[in-house]
Design an enzyme around this catalytic site. Structure first.
Site, PDB file in Angstrom:
ATOM      1  N   GLU A   1      34.281  55.536  30.952  1.00 26.88           N
ATOM      2  CA  GLU A   1      35.436  54.714  30.625  1.00 26.88           C
ATOM      3  C   GLU A   1      35.277  54.099  29.229  1.00 26.88           C
ATOM      4  OE1 GLU A   1      37.829  51.123  32.941  1.00 26.88           O
ATOM      5  OE2 GLU A   1      35.650  51.204  33.099  1.00 26.88           O
TER       6      GLU A   1
ATOM      7  N   CYS B   1      42.130  47.707  33.680  1.00 31.24           N
ATOM      8  CA  CYS B   1      41.236  48.297  34.704  1.00 31.24           C
ATOM      9  C   CYS B   1      41.698  49.678  35.146  1.00 31.24           C
ATOM     10  CB  CYS B   1      41.157  47.407  35.945  1.00 31.24           C
ATOM     11  SG  CYS B   1      41.541  45.684  35.734  1.00 31.24           S
TER      12      CYS B   1
ATOM     13  N   LYS C   1      34.175  31.456  37.702  1.00 31.98           N
ATOM     14  CA  LYS C   1      33.513  31.678  36.422  1.00 31.98           C
ATOM     15  C   LYS C   1      34.382  32.610  35.587  1.00 31.98           C
ATOM     16  CE  LYS C   1      30.769  34.629  34.578  1.00 31.98           C
ATOM     17  NZ  LYS C   1      31.181  34.485  33.164  1.00 31.98           N
ATOM     18  N   PRO C   2      35.095  32.057  34.602  1.00 28.45           N
ATOM     19  CA  PRO C   2      35.858  32.932  33.713  1.00 28.45           C
ATOM     20  C   PRO C   2      34.911  33.691  32.798  1.00 28.45           C
ATOM     21  CG  PRO C   2      35.980  30.668  32.939  1.00 28.45           C
ATOM     22  CD  PRO C   2      35.213  30.638  34.235  1.00 28.45           C
TER      23      PRO C   2
ATOM     24  N   GLU D   1      35.871  44.778  42.429  1.00 27.44           N
ATOM     25  CA  GLU D   1      36.794  45.660  41.710  1.00 27.44           C
ATOM     26  C   GLU D   1      36.084  46.050  40.426  1.00 27.44           C
ATOM     27  OE1 GLU D   1      39.136  46.660  38.821  1.00 27.44           O
ATOM     28  OE2 GLU D   1      40.342  44.869  39.205  1.00 27.44           O
TER      29      GLU D   1
END
Length: 889
Positions: free
Chosen positions: A791, A694, A584-585, A660
Site C-alpha cells: 500500500e 484506508c 489517543k489521536p 481496522e
C-alpha cells in the site's frame, strides 16, 4: 374501620389513599385551610372521592375545644382518628426508647451525629408525641444524610407503611401500648435562624453535622466578607480533594476557608476538612460554592427549540402551582410567590413527568428560586451536566479562513484541560507550508493512568452510568448539534493540521462525523437482549434472558488521515453503548480531537466520559493496550502495529479488540462498463483525500481492450487537478499529511520505476513549500512488483491489465494479497457483478461506485486488514458484552 384522617401534605394524602385500599372507610378528612388559593393535597384527594373535607383554622380557643368543630367531628361517627403528621424523627439507643422529641427531632438527630434513627407512631394524648408507643421503625443515618435525604429515603415511604400497619394492628386488636420512658430523652427547641450560627471552635465532623442538621431550614450560617453566608450541602468526603483555590477569611474559624473547583473547603479545630457545595448570600441568592468569587459571571445557556418547548411546559407547571401569580415571568420567584415545601415536592414530581423521569432533588428548587434560574438549572441537568463549575480552557488563537480559530492544546482528562506530566510538549506542523501551528501537550504514561482512572470513575460512579439510554441518546444528539454549529471551525482545523481540502473536510471529515453521532444517538435506546426458551427444570419452570451491557473503559487509537471522522466512527458507537473512553489521536494531527473535547463540554457530556491524550503510540497507545482497567481497544492503523496491540491486549487482561488495518484494495474495471463513470470513480478511488484513504484502490485491474483508453482519460483528468492551498475553494489536491509520509511516497515511486513499471505522470514532490506530492499514475505493473503488493497510502494509481474475458484469472490476482479491506468492480453485466462480488475476499465490495460509505453500513476488513466493524448496528457489538440471566420459578 370508620376512620377520620386529621393531617396534611403529600404524606397525609398517601396515608389516606393506602387506608382506603386496605378497605377502611374514611368518613371525613380534617386538614388545613387553603393557602394563597391552594388546597392541601390531602383535602384535594378526599374531595375527588366525595369524602367530607373540613378545613378548620383551629380546634381550640383559650384551651377549650370549639363546640361547632367538635359537633362536626362527632357527627361523622369515626371509630379511630389517624393523624399522619410525620413530624417526628426519633433516634434510638434501643428500639423502644425515643431520644429526640419535638418538631425539630430530625434536625437534632443529625446535629448530634446519631448513627441510627427511626420514627415512632404514638397513641395520641394532649401532647400528641408524649402518648404511649404503638409502633417504631429504625434506619441507619449515613454520614452525609440531610433532612431531605432521610425524609425521601426513609421517613416518607416507611412512614406511610407504618401508619397503615398501625391501623391494621388496631383493627386486629393486637396494637401494643408501651409507656414512654423519660430517661435519656431530649426536648431540643425548634431551630431558628438566630440560633443556627456556626460555632467554629469544634472538630470538622461537628461543624458538618451542624450544617446538615440545619439544611434546608433554617440554614447554618456565619459572617464572612461583610455579610451573612448560609451553608448547605456539606460532606466529609474530601479524599483526593485539592486545596488549591482562593482563601475565604471567616472570623472565628480555625483556618480560612478555600473556594475551589469542588466547592468551599472548611476546617475544624482538629484541622480536618469538610466541603460545602452551596452558599446562600444575605440577599437570598443561592449559588454553587465554587462560584462564590465569580458571582454571576457564568453565562446563561442558549436553549435549543426542544429545550424552549420544555421551558414553556415547566412555566405552565409553575402557573398551576402558583395560582395567585397572574403570569410567570423569568424573574418570578417560586417562594416569594407563595410556594411552600409541599409545592417543592410537587414541582419535582411534575418535572419528572415532563422530562422523561429526570430526578431533581428538592435542593435544586431551593438553589434556583427564580423561573429563569430554574430553567437554566433544569437544562443543565437534562444535558447531563453534573457540575456548574466552568472549565478553564487555554487556547491558541489563529485568524484563518475568515475565522478566529480557538484551539485547545492541552490534554483532556476528567473534563479538564491539563498539562502533561512534566509539562512536556511537541510541535504540531501545518503541512501546507511546514510551519509550526502550536505546541501541544505530550502525554506520558502517568497521564494515561490518570485518564483511565477518570474514565473508570465516570463509568462506575458517575452520572453517565446512571442515566437511562434515552437520555444518553439525547446527549449524543446534542453533541452532534454542537459539532454542526462548529463545523466550519472543525473543517478549518482539519485543513490546517491535516492538510485536508476544506470543501472535502466540511462534507466528509466533519459532515460524516456529525452524521455518525446522530446515527448512533438513535441506537441508544434500541440496544436490547432476548428471551430464550430452555429446557424446564420440571416441575419448576425457567426463564432465560440476555442483556447487552457496556464493557467499561475503552481505549481508542485513531490514525492521521481522517482525524475527526475516525474518532467519530469509533467514539460514537462506544458512547452509544454506554462506555467511557480514552482517545489517543495521531501525534501529527491532534487539534480536531482536542476541539472535539471542548465540544463535549458544551454538549453536556459528563466529565470523565471522554478523555483525549495526544502523544506517541509507543507510550500512550502501548499503555492503553497494557492497562488492566481498559476493557476494549479500538484501533485503526498499520497491520504491523495492529498485531502488536493484539498481542498486548491478550497478555495484559485479554481485552476485547477490534482492528481496522492496512489494505491493498483491488478495483476491477471490465470492458463492458460505463467508461466515463469508471474513470471518474477510478480517480476518486485513488486520489480522494490525497490518497490518504484506508479503502483507496491500491491496484486497478483494467480489461485489455479498454486499457489504453482508460489510461488516456485518467491522465487527462489528472492534468485538470489543481494542487494548492487546501483552504482555497477550487483546490482539488492538498498537501500530504506530514513530511515523513511525503518521503515514503517519493521512495515508493522510485522503487516502482526501478522495478520496471511505467511512470505515466507524477512521481515527485511538488516544488513549493509544504508537503505536496504530484498525483501519480503507474502502468505495466506486474504482480511480483513491490508497488503491486504494498500500500502507498498516497495519490498513486497502480494500473495492471488483464486479458479480455478472463474473469477468474483477474479474481485470482485480485485476491492474491494478505489484505482484504475493500474492493470494487465496474461492469454493466449484473450477473458478472454479483459473481465477482461473491468471490472478492474483502469486507466491502463496491459495484459501479467507490468510496460510498455510510454511517448505517458496517465497515471493516478481512484477513490482515483486521476484524471487527465500525459503523452500522454491527459496530455496537464491538463495545457491548452479552450477559445471560436464568430464573427458576
Amino acid at each position: 374501620m370508620k376512620i377520620a384522617v386529621i393531617g396534611q401534605s403529600l404524606f397525609g394524602q398517601e396515608v389516606y389513599c393506602q387506608l382506603r385500599k386496605e378497605g377502611h372507610e374514611v368518613v371525613g378528612v380534617f386538614t388545613i385551610p387553603d393557602k394563597d388559593g391552594k388546597a392541601d393535597p390531602l383535602g384535594l384527594e378526599a374531595e375527588k372521592d366525595g369524602v367530607p373535607v373540613f378545613k378548620f383554622p383551629r380546634w381550640r380557643a383559650r384551651g377549650q375545644a370549639l363546640p361547632e368543630v367538635v359537633a362536626k367531628y362527632q357527627a361523622l361517627g369515626a371509630e379511630l382518628n389517624v393523624l399522619p403528621f410525620c413530624s417526628q424523627f426519633i433516634p434510638m439507643e434501643v428500639i423502644n426508647a425515643p431520644r429526640h422529641r419535638g418538631a425539630s427531632a430530625i434536625n437534632w438527630t443529625l446535629i448530634h451525629g446519631d448513627k441510627k434513627g427511626g420514627f415512632t407512631i404514638f397513641w395520641a394524648d394532649d401532647g400528641l408525641d408524649t402518648g404511649d408507643l404503638l409502633l417504631q421503625k429504625e434506619c441507619e443515618v449515613l454520614p452525609d444524610d440531610t433532612v431531605s435525604t432521610l425524609y425521601n429515603r426513609f421517613l416518607f415511604p416507611e412512614g406511610i407503611k407504618g401508619m397503615v400497619q398501625a391501623v391494621r394492628l388496631i383493627a386486629e386488636g393486637t396494637a401494643p401500648r408501651c409507656p414512654q420512658s423519660e430517661e435519656g430523652a431530649t426536648y431540643e427547641g425548634i431551630q431558628k435562624k438566630e440560633t443556627a450560627k456556626i460555632n467554629w471552635d469544634q472538630p470538622a465532623e461537628a461543624i458538618h453535622n451542624w450544617i446538615r442538621g440545619n439544611d434546608k431550614v433554617p440554614g447554618a450560617w456565619t459572617e464572612a466578607c461583610g455579610q451573612k453566608l448560609t451553608f448547605f450541602n456539606s460532606t466529609l468526603n474530601t479524599s483526593g480533594l485539592s486545596t488549591q483555590g482562593e482563601a475565604l477569611p471567616i472570623p472565628g474559624a480555625h483556618r480560612p476557608g478555600v473556594v475551589t473547583k469542588a466547592g468551599l473547603i472548611l476546617f475544624g479545630n482538629d484541622d480536618r476538612m469538610l466541603l460545602v457545595k452551596n452558599i446562600q448570600l444575605e440577599d437570598g441568592k443561592m449559588m454553587p460554592a465554587s462560584q462564590f468569587f465569580k458571582g454571576s459571571a457564568s453565562s446563561d445557556l442558549e436553549l435549543t427549540e426542544a429545550e424552549l418547548a420544555t421551558a414553556e411546559a415547566v412555566r405552565s407547571s409553575w402557573m398551576r402551582i402558583l395560582p395567585n401569580v397572574p403570569e410567570v415571568e423569568d424573574s418570578t420567584d417560586f417562594f416569594k410567590s407563595g410556594a411552600a415545601s409541599v409545592d417543592v415536592v410537587r414541582l419535582v414530581e411534575e418535572v419528572k413527568e415532563l422530562c422523561d423521569g429526570l430526578e431533581l432533588e428538592n435542593e435544586d428548587v431551593y438553589m434556583a428560586t427564580t423561573f429563569r434560574g430554574f430553567i437554566q438549572l433544569l437544562v443543565r441537568k437534562l444535558r447531563g451536566e453534573d457540575d456548574e463549575s466552568e472549565c478553564v480552557i487555554n487556547y491558541v488563537e489563529k485568524a484563518v479562513n475568515k475565522l478566529t480559530l480557538q484551539m485547545p492544546y492541552q490534554l483532556f482528562i476528567g473534563g479538564e484541560f491539563v498539562d502533561a506530566e512534566g509539562s512536556k510538549t511537541y510541535n504540531t506542523i501545518n503541512p501546507t507550508d511546514g510551519s509550526v501551528i502550536c505546541q501541544v501537550s505530550l502525554a506520558q504514561v502517568s497521564d494515561v493512568d490518570k485518564a483511565v482512572a477518570a474514565a473508570k470513575e465516570a463509568f462506575e460512579n458517575g452520572l453517565w452510568g446512571k442515566i437511562n439510554a434515552r437520555d444518553r441518546g439525547r446527549l449524543l444528539y446534542r453533541l452532534a448539534d454542537v459539532m454542526e454549529q462548529h463545523q466550519e471551525e472543525l473543517a478549518t482545523i482539519e485543513a490546517l493540521d491535516a492538510g485536508a481540502v476544506y470543501t472535502l473536510a466540511l462534507k466528509t471529515h466533519v459532515g460524516m462525523s456529525i452524521q455518525t453521532f446522530r446515527y448512533f444517538a438513535g441506537w441508544c435506546d434500541k440496544i436490547q437482549g432476548a428471551t430464550i426458551p430452555i429446557n424446564q427444570a420440571r416441575p419448576n419452570r425457567n426463564l432465560t434472558l440476555t442483556k447487552k451491557e457496556p464493557v467499561g473503559v475503552c481505549g481508542i487509537v485513531i490514525p492521521w488521515n481522517y482525524p475527526l471522522m475516525m474518532l467519530s466512527w469509533k467514539t460514537a458507537a462506544c458512547l452509544a453503548a454506554g462506555n467511557t473512553v480514552v482517545i489517543k489521536p495521531a501525534q501529527v494531527t491532534p487539534l480536531t480531537a482536542l476541539k472535539f473535547a471542548e465540544l463535549t463540554l458544551k454538549a453536556g457530556i459528563p466529565k470523565g466520559v471522554v478523555n483525549i491524550l495526544p502523544g506517541s503510540g509507543s507510550l500512550v497507545g502501548q499503555r492503553l493496550s497494557d492497562h488492566p482497567d481498559v476493557r476494549k481497544i479500538g484501533f485503526t492503523g498499520s497491520t504491523e502495529v495492529g498485531k502488536h496491540i493484539m498481542k498486548s491486549c491478550a497478555l495484559s487482561n485479554v481485552k476485547k479488540v477490534s482492528l481496522e488495518l492496512g489494505g491493498k484494495s483491488p478495483l476491477i474495471i471490465f470492458a463492458d462498463c460505463d467508461l466515463n463513470k469508471a474513470v471518474q470513480m477510478g480517480m476518486s478511488s485513488v486520489f480522494f483525500n490525497k490518497g490518504e484513504n484506508c479503502i483507496a484502490a491500491g491496484r486497478l485491474f483494467v480489461e485489455e481492450s479498454i486499457h489504453n483508453q482508460f489510461v488516456q482519460k485518467v491522465v487527462e483528468e489528472v492534468e485538470k487537478m489543481k494542487i494548492g492551498n487546501p483552504l482555497e475553494r477550487d483546490t482539488n489536491h492538498g498537501p500530504q499529511n506530514h513530511e515523513a509520509h511525503l518521503r515514503k511516497l517519493v521512495e515508493y515511486c522510485q522503487r516502482g520505476v526501478k522495478e520496471g513499471a511505467t511512470l505515466v505522470c507524477g512521481g515527485n514532490q511538488v516544488p513549493r513549500p509544504g508537503f505536496f506530492f504530484q498525483p501519480t499514475v503507474f502502468t505495466d505493473v506486474e504482480d511480483h512488483m513491490y508497488i503491486a503488493k504494498e500500500e502507498s497510502f498516497g495519490p498513486i494509481m497502480i494500473i495492471s491489465r488483464f486479458a479480455d474475458g478472463d474473469v477468474d484469472a483477474v479474481l485470482s490476482r485480485a485476491n492474491a494479497t494478505e489484505f482484504g479491506l475493500a474492493s470494487g468492480v465496474f461492469t454493466r453485466d449484473i450477473n458478472k457483478a454479483l459473481y465477482v462480488s461473491d468471490k472478492l475476499q474483502a469486507g466491502t465490495v463496491f459495484i459501479n461506485t467507490y468510496n460510498k460509505t455510510d454511517v448505517a453500513a458496517p465497515f471493516g476488513g478481512f484477513k490482515q486488514s483486521g476484524f471487527g466493524k465500525d459503523l452500522g448496528e454491527a459496530a455496537l457489538n464491538e463495545y457491548l458484552r452479552i450477559k445471560t440471566v436464568t430464573f427458576e420459578y
